[in-house]
Design a protein around this motif. Structure first.
Motif, PDB file in Angstrom:
ATOM      1  N   LEU A   3      59.615  19.870  95.516  1.00  0.00           N
ATOM      2  CA  LEU A   3      60.876  19.241  95.145  1.00  0.00           C
ATOM      3  C   LEU A   3      60.940  17.795  95.616  1.00  0.00           C
ATOM      4  O   LEU A   3      61.614  16.966  95.019  1.00  0.00           O
ATOM      5  CB  LEU A   3      62.045  20.036  95.735  1.00  0.00           C
ATOM      6  CG  LEU A   3      62.246  21.426  95.129  1.00  0.00           C
ATOM      7  CD1 LEU A   3      63.323  22.177  95.887  1.00  0.00           C
ATOM      8  CD2 LEU A   3      62.604  21.333  93.656  1.00  0.00           C
ATOM      9  N   ASN A   4      60.277  17.495  96.714  1.00  0.00           N
ATOM     10  CA  ASN A   4      60.282  16.142  97.265  1.00  0.00           C
ATOM     11  C   ASN A   4      58.850  15.699  97.518  1.00  0.00           C
ATOM     12  O   ASN A   4      58.099  16.413  98.191  1.00  0.00           O
ATOM     13  CB  ASN A   4      61.060  16.101  98.583  1.00  0.00           C
ATOM     14  CG  ASN A   4      62.523  16.408  98.377  1.00  0.00           C
ATOM     15  OD1 ASN A   4      63.203  15.706  97.648  1.00  0.00           O
ATOM     16  ND2 ASN A   4      63.001  17.475  98.993  1.00  0.00           N
ATOM     17  N   GLY A 162      59.991  11.554  90.549  1.00  0.00           N
ATOM     18  CA  GLY A 162      59.612  10.273  91.133  1.00  0.00           C
ATOM     19  C   GLY A 162      58.722   9.467  90.216  1.00  0.00           C
ATOM     20  O   GLY A 162      58.457   9.848  89.071  1.00  0.00           O
ATOM     21  N   ILE A 163      58.261   8.337  90.744  1.00  0.00           N
ATOM     22  CA  ILE A 163      57.346   7.466  90.006  1.00  0.00           C
ATOM     23  C   ILE A 163      56.257   6.972  90.942  1.00  0.00           C
ATOM     24  O   ILE A 163      56.518   6.596  92.086  1.00  0.00           O
ATOM     25  CB  ILE A 163      58.084   6.273  89.352  1.00  0.00           C
ATOM     26  CG1 ILE A 163      57.114   5.432  88.508  1.00  0.00           C
ATOM     27  CG2 ILE A 163      58.800   5.402  90.386  1.00  0.00           C
ATOM     28  CD1 ILE A 163      57.816   4.441  87.574  1.00  0.00           C
ATOM     29  N   LYS A 164      55.045   7.006  90.458  1.00  0.00           N
ATOM     30  CA  LYS A 164      53.911   6.387  91.149  1.00  0.00           C
ATOM     31  C   LYS A 164      53.684   5.044  90.476  1.00  0.00           C
ATOM     32  O   LYS A 164      53.416   4.972  89.273  1.00  0.00           O
ATOM     33  CB  LYS A 164      52.671   7.269  91.008  1.00  0.00           C
ATOM     34  CG  LYS A 164      51.385   6.616  91.486  1.00  0.00           C
ATOM     35  CD  LYS A 164      50.192   7.542  91.225  1.00  0.00           C
ATOM     36  CE  LYS A 164      48.916   6.909  91.737  1.00  0.00           C
ATOM     37  NZ  LYS A 164      48.053   6.409  90.667  1.00  0.00           N
ATOM     38  N   TYR A 176      62.386  -0.339  91.490  1.00  0.00           N
ATOM     39  CA  TYR A 176      62.501   1.100  91.208  1.00  0.00           C
ATOM     40  C   TYR A 176      63.299   1.784  92.318  1.00  0.00           C
ATOM     41  O   TYR A 176      64.122   2.667  92.045  1.00  0.00           O
ATOM     42  CB  TYR A 176      61.124   1.743  91.069  1.00  0.00           C
ATOM     43  CG  TYR A 176      60.308   1.268  89.875  1.00  0.00           C
ATOM     44  CD1 TYR A 176      60.916   0.745  88.739  1.00  0.00           C
ATOM     45  CD2 TYR A 176      58.917   1.341  89.891  1.00  0.00           C
ATOM     46  CE1 TYR A 176      60.166   0.314  87.654  1.00  0.00           C
ATOM     47  CE2 TYR A 176      58.154   0.915  88.818  1.00  0.00           C
ATOM     48  CZ  TYR A 176      58.776   0.401  87.702  1.00  0.00           C
ATOM     49  OH  TYR A 176      58.020  -0.029  86.634  1.00  0.00           O
ATOM     50  N   ILE A 177      63.053   1.394  93.559  1.00  0.00           N
ATOM     51  CA  ILE A 177      63.807   1.962  94.683  1.00  0.00           C
ATOM     52  C   ILE A 177      65.283   1.595  94.565  1.00  0.00           C
ATOM     53  O   ILE A 177      66.166   2.457  94.687  1.00  0.00           O
ATOM     54  CB  ILE A 177      63.213   1.479  96.030  1.00  0.00           C
ATOM     55  CG1 ILE A 177      61.821   2.084  96.242  1.00  0.00           C
ATOM     56  CG2 ILE A 177      64.144   1.840  97.190  1.00  0.00           C
ATOM     57  CD1 ILE A 177      61.051   1.488  97.416  1.00  0.00           C
ATOM     58  N   PHE A 185      65.017  10.913  94.254  1.00  0.00           N
ATOM     59  CA  PHE A 185      63.907  10.391  93.447  1.00  0.00           C
ATOM     60  C   PHE A 185      62.935   9.647  94.352  1.00  0.00           C
ATOM     61  O   PHE A 185      63.334   8.802  95.154  1.00  0.00           O
ATOM     62  CB  PHE A 185      64.474   9.448  92.377  1.00  0.00           C
ATOM     63  CG  PHE A 185      63.503   9.018  91.325  1.00  0.00           C
ATOM     64  CD1 PHE A 185      63.166   9.865  90.287  1.00  0.00           C
ATOM     65  CD2 PHE A 185      62.933   7.752  91.362  1.00  0.00           C
ATOM     66  CE1 PHE A 185      62.280   9.455  89.293  1.00  0.00           C
ATOM     67  CE2 PHE A 185      62.049   7.339  90.373  1.00  0.00           C
ATOM     68  CZ  PHE A 185      61.719   8.205  89.343  1.00  0.00           C
ATOM     69  N   ALA A 186      61.663   9.977  94.228  1.00  0.00           N
ATOM     70  CA  ALA A 186      60.634   9.389  95.083  1.00  0.00           C
ATOM     71  C   ALA A 186      59.965   8.209  94.394  1.00  0.00           C
ATOM     72  O   ALA A 186      59.575   8.308  93.228  1.00  0.00           O
ATOM     73  CB  ALA A 186      59.576  10.443  95.421  1.00  0.00           C
TER      74      ALA A 186
END
Length: 295
Positions: A3-4, A162-164, A176-177, A185-186
């Motif tokens: 989840l995270n 999230g996004i890499k 993005y942050i 959201f990571a």
């Protein structure tokens, strides 16, 4: 279920035999080496894993081995991206059936889509599976870059976690942050030189190619940062540079594969047309490995 996303996930190399088959025993050896170094997860079938030159059968075999060898000790995230939405959905569903914990989905490449087209692509892919999906931004390879606004909208999709970002542009990561602070959201560094900076800005971790050779060092960046020791975290971050300096000497991932091979894990050559490191590049890679071995 993942989840995270937190911590360090090595961008796993795909070991090959000289005949370009997946070298299954060496893949298992590499996975165990990384988990023994206390990485927080495994990220397979990314750019350094040569996903773009693997057959679907090879991708599924790699994923199956990683899931089996990880055995629930760490989460497993695998790349299931491609150029058509239908293709990505089919591969993503097959990966879910194999028991992976999460999917990394690169943006379609060759013909860059619009922001609107990409948003619809990811919404459909995420809806087709019940496991988490990570956006993957690497504009130098795809010709496409997410706007912060698109990321903010996709962050509202329940299983897009999230996004890499592998753009190498810290301003991208920062935006993005900033645009997703209200979401669970990571934002993850995909450029190894930006790991600590990303964490300090509010990111949650990294997918790190250098961790194939230096897993303890990369993990130390995260652990020291989490413990509040920025000096030690910065020292660990700096330790990656001699290896990173070799990356531009060859086509991806020839330098890293050679470095890992010289360290004792015979990951073999890249898939053709990419060739093994040789000549002056090889000498510099050998010097970098000797430097780390002397430490």
């Amino acid at each position: 279920m993942l989840l995270n996303f937190e911590g360090i996930y090595p961008a796993l190399l795909t070991p090959f035999t000289k005949e370009e088959a997946v070298n299954e025993p060496v893949l298992r050896q590499l996975i165990h080496r990384l988990i023994d170094a206390n990485v927080h997860g495994i990220f397979a079938l990314g750019t350094n894993g040569e996903f773009h030159v693997l057959t679907t059968e090879q991708k599924l075999k790699v994923a199956e081995i990683v899931v089996k060898e990880a055995a629930g000790r760490v989460p497993v995230m695998v790349g299931s991206g491609g150029n058509s939405t239908r293709e990505v959905i089919e591969l993503s569903q097959a990966m879910e059936q194999l028991g992976v914990d999460a999917l990394s989905v690169i943006t379609p490449y060759f013909i860059p889509p619009t922001q609107e087209e990409v948003e619809e692509h990811y919404t459909k892919v995420a809806a087709s599976v019940s496991i988490p999906v990570l956006l993957y931004n690497i504009p130098s390879k795809t010709g496409f870059s997410f706007t912060p606004e698109t990321v903010a909208r996709l962050a509202k999709v329940p299983n897009i976690i999230g996004i890499k970002d592998s753009s190498g542009d810290f301003n991208n990561i920062k935006q993005y942050i900033d645009h997703t602070r209200d979401e669970n959201f990571a934002v993850i560094a995909g450029t190894d030189s930006l790991i600590l900076q990303t964490l300090q800005e509010g990111g949650t971790g990294a997918v790190a190619a250098t961790a194939n050779l230096l897993p303890e060092t990369v993990v130390a960046i995260y652990e020291h940062w989490k413990a509040g020791d920025n000096d030690k975290a910065q020292a660990a971050q700096q330790e990656l540079q001699p290896l990173r300096d070799t990356f531009g000497l060859t086509s991806i991932p020839a330098s890293l594969k050679k470095a890992v091979e010289l360290s004792g894990i015979p990951v073999g050559p890249p898939k053709a047309p990419i060739q093994e490191a040789k000549g002056e590049a090889l000498k510099q890679i050998e010097a970098a490995v000797r430097y780390y071995q002397s430490k």
